[in-house]
Motif scaffolding. Structure first.
Motif, PDB file in Angstrom:
ATOM      1  N   CYS A 108      -5.828   0.564   1.697  1.00  0.00           N
ATOM      2  CA  CYS A 108      -5.224   0.949   2.011  1.00  0.00           C
ATOM      3  C   CYS A 108      -5.011   2.369   2.927  1.00  0.00           C
ATOM      4  O   CYS A 108      -3.540   2.061   3.807  1.00  0.00           O
ATOM      5  CB  CYS A 108      -4.194   1.608   0.806  1.00  0.00           C
ATOM      6  N   SER A 109      -5.836   3.072   3.304  1.00  0.00           N
ATOM      7  CA  SER A 109      -6.491   3.707   3.970  1.00  0.00           C
ATOM      8  C   SER A 109      -7.170   4.069   4.719  1.00  0.00           C
ATOM      9  O   SER A 109      -7.914   4.865   5.749  1.00  0.00           O
ATOM     10  CB  SER A 109      -6.839   4.930   2.868  1.00  0.00           C
TER      11      SER A 109
ATOM     12  N   TYR B  99      -5.736  -5.331   3.519  1.00  0.00           N
ATOM     13  CA  TYR B  99      -5.778  -6.086   2.210  1.00  0.00           C
ATOM     14  C   TYR B  99      -7.001  -5.344   1.802  1.00  0.00           C
ATOM     15  O   TYR B  99      -6.794  -5.113  -0.024  1.00  0.00           O
ATOM     16  CB  TYR B  99      -6.124  -7.471   2.142  1.00  0.00           C
TER      17      TYR B  99
ATOM     18  N   CYS C 240       0.910  -1.431  -0.262  1.00  0.00           N
ATOM     19  CA  CYS C 240      -0.013   0.066   0.256  1.00  0.00           C
ATOM     20  C   CYS C 240       0.559   1.297  -0.167  1.00  0.00           C
ATOM     21  O   CYS C 240       0.416   2.528   0.860  1.00  0.00           O
ATOM     22  CB  CYS C 240      -1.066   0.093   1.481  1.00  0.00           C
TER      23      CYS C 240
ATOM     24  N   ALA D  22      -3.184  -0.011   7.363  1.00  0.00           N
ATOM     25  CA  ALA D  22      -3.734  -0.589   6.091  1.00  0.00           C
ATOM     26  C   ALA D  22      -3.962  -1.805   6.171  1.00  0.00           C
ATOM     27  O   ALA D  22      -3.630  -2.288   7.458  1.00  0.00           O
ATOM     28  CB  ALA D  22      -2.478  -0.624   5.293  1.00  0.00           C
TER      29      ALA D  22
ATOM     30  N   TRP E  54      -1.302   5.116  -0.796  1.00  0.00           N
ATOM     31  CA  TRP E  54      -1.644   5.876  -0.524  1.00  0.00           C
ATOM     32  C   TRP E  54      -1.042   7.203   0.134  1.00  0.00           C
ATOM     33  O   TRP E  54      -0.897   8.181  -0.016  1.00  0.00           O
ATOM     34  CB  TRP E  54      -2.377   5.778   0.465  1.00  0.00           C
TER      35      TRP E  54
END
Length: 113
Positions: free
Chosen positions: A96-97, A93, A24, A91, A27
């Motif tokens: 990500c944010s 799966y 991730c 994060a 982000w």
């Protein structure tokens, strides 16, 4: 033989227990670029994204599938100047944010031309 087995186990176990987590970087990278612009350090339009260096420094698994991730970014502008940031955010799966990304400027280098 026992020493060989012990050394082999000590070498392999840390690799097996590494909690990498989701990939991730986008982000916190976008948040870093926005922050650099917001505080007047560099405008995103002047950054050469193809040269950006991304390093995952740490990823720690937390409860309920969350990972705290720390990234190091090196941004280059079109004149060769560099801007280094460290970010920290959670994060998963699925997202990500999960949390906002904290951004820390650690270096800013300017080439005299």
């Amino acid at each position: 033989m026992k020493k060989f087995l012990l050394i082999t186990l000590l070498a392999v176990l840390p690799i097996l227990s590494f909690a990498k987590g989701p990939d991730c970087y986008s982000w916190p990278m976008n948040i870093s670029e926005g922050w650099l612009k917001k505080v007047g350090i560099v405008d995103n339009i002047n950054l050469d994204e193809s040269k950006t260096k991304i390093t995952l420094l740490a990823s720690e698994k937390k409860a309920k599938g969350l990972y705290t991730q720390i990234y190091h970014f090196i941004f280059y502008d079109t004149t060769g100047n560099t801007y280094e940031t460290i970010t920290k955010n959670d994060a998963s799966y699925e997202e990500c944010s999960e949390t906002a990304a904290d951004v820390y400027l650690i270096s800013k280098s300017h080439i005299n031309k």
